[in-house]
Enzyme design. Structure first.
Site, PDB file in Angstrom:
ATOM      1  N   LYS A  43       0.814  -1.225   0.000  1.00 38.97           N
ATOM      2  CA  LYS A  43       0.000   0.000   0.000  1.00 38.97           C
ATOM      3  C   LYS A  43       0.850   1.278   0.000  1.00 38.97           C
ATOM      4  CE  LYS A  43      -4.456  -1.513   1.695  1.00 38.97           C
ATOM      5  NZ  LYS A  43      -4.266  -2.921   2.094  1.00 38.97           N
ATOM      6  N   GLU A  60     -10.679   7.119   4.057  1.00 32.25           N
ATOM      7  CA  GLU A  60     -11.335   6.222   4.992  1.00 32.25           C
ATOM      8  C   GLU A  60     -10.415   5.020   5.190  1.00 32.25           C
ATOM      9  OE1 GLU A  60     -12.070   6.381   1.775  1.00 32.25           O
ATOM     10  OE2 GLU A  60     -11.439   4.321   1.312  1.00 32.25           O
ATOM     11  N   SER A 107       1.824  -9.711  -1.030  1.00 36.42           N
ATOM     12  CA  SER A 107       1.488  -8.287  -0.866  1.00 36.42           C
ATOM     13  C   SER A 107       1.845  -7.709   0.497  1.00 36.42           C
ATOM     14  CB  SER A 107       0.002  -8.076  -1.155  1.00 36.42           C
ATOM     15  OG  SER A 107      -0.801  -8.933  -0.359  1.00 36.42           O
TER      16      SER A 107
HETATM   17  C1  LIG Z   1      -5.074  -4.000   1.703  1.00 33.37           C
HETATM   18  C2  LIG Z   1      -4.323  -5.230   1.397  1.00 33.37           C
HETATM   19  C3  LIG Z   1      -4.696  -6.085   0.339  1.00 33.37           C
HETATM   20  C4  LIG Z   1      -5.927  -5.892  -0.488  1.00 33.37           C
HETATM   21  O1  LIG Z   1      -5.961  -4.748  -1.285  1.00 33.37           O
HETATM   22  P1  LIG Z   1      -5.790  -4.796  -2.847  1.00 33.37           P
HETATM   23  O2  LIG Z   1      -6.144  -3.420  -3.277  1.00 33.37           O
HETATM   24  O3  LIG Z   1      -6.716  -5.839  -3.398  1.00 33.37           O
HETATM   25  O4  LIG Z   1      -4.377  -5.145  -3.130  1.00 33.37           O
HETATM   26  C5  LIG Z   1      -3.890  -7.191   0.055  1.00 33.37           C
HETATM   27  N1  LIG Z   1      -2.807  -7.458   0.795  1.00 33.37           N
HETATM   28  C6  LIG Z   1      -2.423  -6.672   1.833  1.00 33.37           C
HETATM   29  C7  LIG Z   1      -1.224  -7.055   2.603  1.00 33.37           C
HETATM   30  C8  LIG Z   1      -3.167  -5.535   2.173  1.00 33.37           C
HETATM   31  O5  LIG Z   1      -2.803  -4.772   3.199  1.00 33.37           O
END
Ligand SMILES: *Cc1c(COP(=O)(O)O)cnc(C)c1O
Length: 416
Positions: free
Chosen positions: A100, A122, A389
């Site tokens: 993010k 938000e 992610s």
């Molecule tokens: C917020 C988040 C997601 C989901 O958000 P996307 O916009 O679908 O990528 C996925 N993995 C992590 C670690 C997150 O914090």
């Protein structure tokens, strides 16, 4: 390598002037927001080709976020599954522990260049709020985060983090006191003062230009990954997989491979407890086209078109809509969207921890969980690249409470 034509590539990569990817996206806005969004679009179009902006963002990515994030070959995990080789794009190693920060840095830098004093947003579980508060602290902007009262109570550590970083957390007490009401409250605050503030959306959702802009800021993941993977293995991966909530980490890595027709792309949605309405947040698997938060997309909805309550063990994935570009990529069959259940994700969470010493976020564990289910039936010269992610430190308490170690060990799921 087979290339699809430029024309096809453009069709999959760019929205039209009104912000539509095929049938999805656009900007369904109250009249007083139209001009404000237009202003952001114009500023972004100018800035994204401005060498000073690109240089500044690249410098921050390298010296602050820690980019490029590495690609790691998960050898022990691959051997335990006994099929395709599994590689991880390590977005969990970024500063703040997830992808993010990639779009938050871009959005806050844009706000600063536009002369704004404050960013607002938000947040549900607090992950977007923390990443935005971090970028705002770095670049010296004020930051207001709207959060449902129930979430403020549930996500205490993230509330504290945002406050320590200098952000103001605004509890929202109307309606269901959760994310949906926080979105409404944040939009109202933005409308009240669009001159000095900028709204910073947390995924590839919302009205145009956000799905395009957040995608562009996340595309650094795909650009790096393609180059790194070729350098490491001499080839493109056969499969690229990522979890899909709003869809930002998935589109980030996919965008590096969309033009490589031979690379199969899989978006993994949260299957939760099962297919019944309210038990999952698998928008493209179980939803149908509708409208939410100023854009059109596949939507989990009731008969009146109202968004359904959604559920996933991973709070970052429980959104009833999804990014418009994903909807288009589904319709043109460039990306296949599949589900991993809570249980698939939990097994993967433990497997990766035990076999590789990497504790993944529950969100990322969905992509991993799907990969583990299919990798065993693939050939050993095939490769899967997964966008990891985020890291799972934030999920420890939840996992220990709901799926303790003993349960995993009893089932002897994967670890031999
Ligand atoms: C917020 C988040 C997601 C989901 O958000 P996307 O916009 O679908 O990528 C996925 N993995 C992590 C670690 C997150 O914090």
């Amino acid at each position: 390598m087979a290339k699809i034509t430029d024309k096809q590539a453009l069709n999959t990569q760019q929205p039209d002037e009104k912000g539509f990817f095929g049938k999805y996206g656009g900007a369904y806005l109250p009249p007083n927001l139209v001009g404000v969004m237009q202003e952001i679009t114009e500023a972004y179009q100018k800035i994204k080709v401005d060498p000073t902006f690109i240089e500044e963002l690249t410098h921050l990515q390298q010296t602050y976020t820690g980019r490029p994030s590495p690609i790691y070959y998960a050898k022990r995990l691959s051997e335990a599954v006994g099929g395709a080789k599994i590689y991880l794009k390590r977005e969990d190693l970024n500063h703040t522990g997830a992808h993010k920060i990639n779009h938050c840095l871009g959005e806050v830098l844009l706000a600063k260049k536009m002369g704004k004093k404050k960013v607002i947003a938000e947040t549900g579980a607090g992950q977007h709020g923390v990443a935005l508060a971090t970028a705002a602290a770095l670049l010296g902007l004020e930051c207001d985060i709207y959060m449902g009262e129930i979430d403020v109570e549930k996500q205490n550590p993230n509330v504290r983090r945002m406050q320590v970083l200098g952000a103001t957390v605004v509890p929202v007490s109307r309606g269901t006191k959760t994310l949906k009401d926080a979105v409404d409250a944040a939009f109202e605050a933005y409308l009240a003062d669009p001159e000095t503030t900028m709204y910073a959306i947390g995924s590839v959702v919302g009205p145009h230009p956000f799905p395009m802009m957040v995608r562009d800021f996340q595309s650094v993941v795909g650009r790096e990954a393609r180059e790194q993977f070729i350098e490491m293995t001499g080839n493109l991966p056969n499969y690229v997989m990522a979890c899909v909530g709003g869809g930002s980490n998935a589109i980030g890595i996919f965008s590096g491979f969309l033009d490589d027709a031979e690379v199969k792309l899989y978006g993994v949605e949260p299957g939760g407890r099962g297919p019944a309405p309210g038990d999952n947040a698998a928008t493209m698997t179980y939803g149908k086209p509708g409208t939410i938060h100023g854009f059109s997309c596949y939507l989990l909805q009731d008969k009146e078109g109202e968004p359904l309550p959604v559920y996933s063990i991973a709070s970052g994935l429980d959104y009833p809509g999804v990014g418009p570009q994903h909807c288009h990529l589904k319709d043109i069959k460039r990306v296949e969207y599949v589900v991993a259940t809570d249980r698939d994700a939990l097994v993967a969470f433990y497997d990766l921890s035990r076999l590789e010493g990497i504790i993944p976020a529950l969100e990322s564990s969905h992509a991993l969980g799907y990969a583990l289910k299919v990798a065993g039936s693939m050939k050993s010269d095939e490769t899967i690249l997964i966008n990891l992610s985020g890291r799972g430190d934030k999920d420890m308490d939840y996992v220990m409470e709901h799926y303790p170690l003993e349960a995993y060990e009893e089932q002897k799921l994967l670890v031999k």
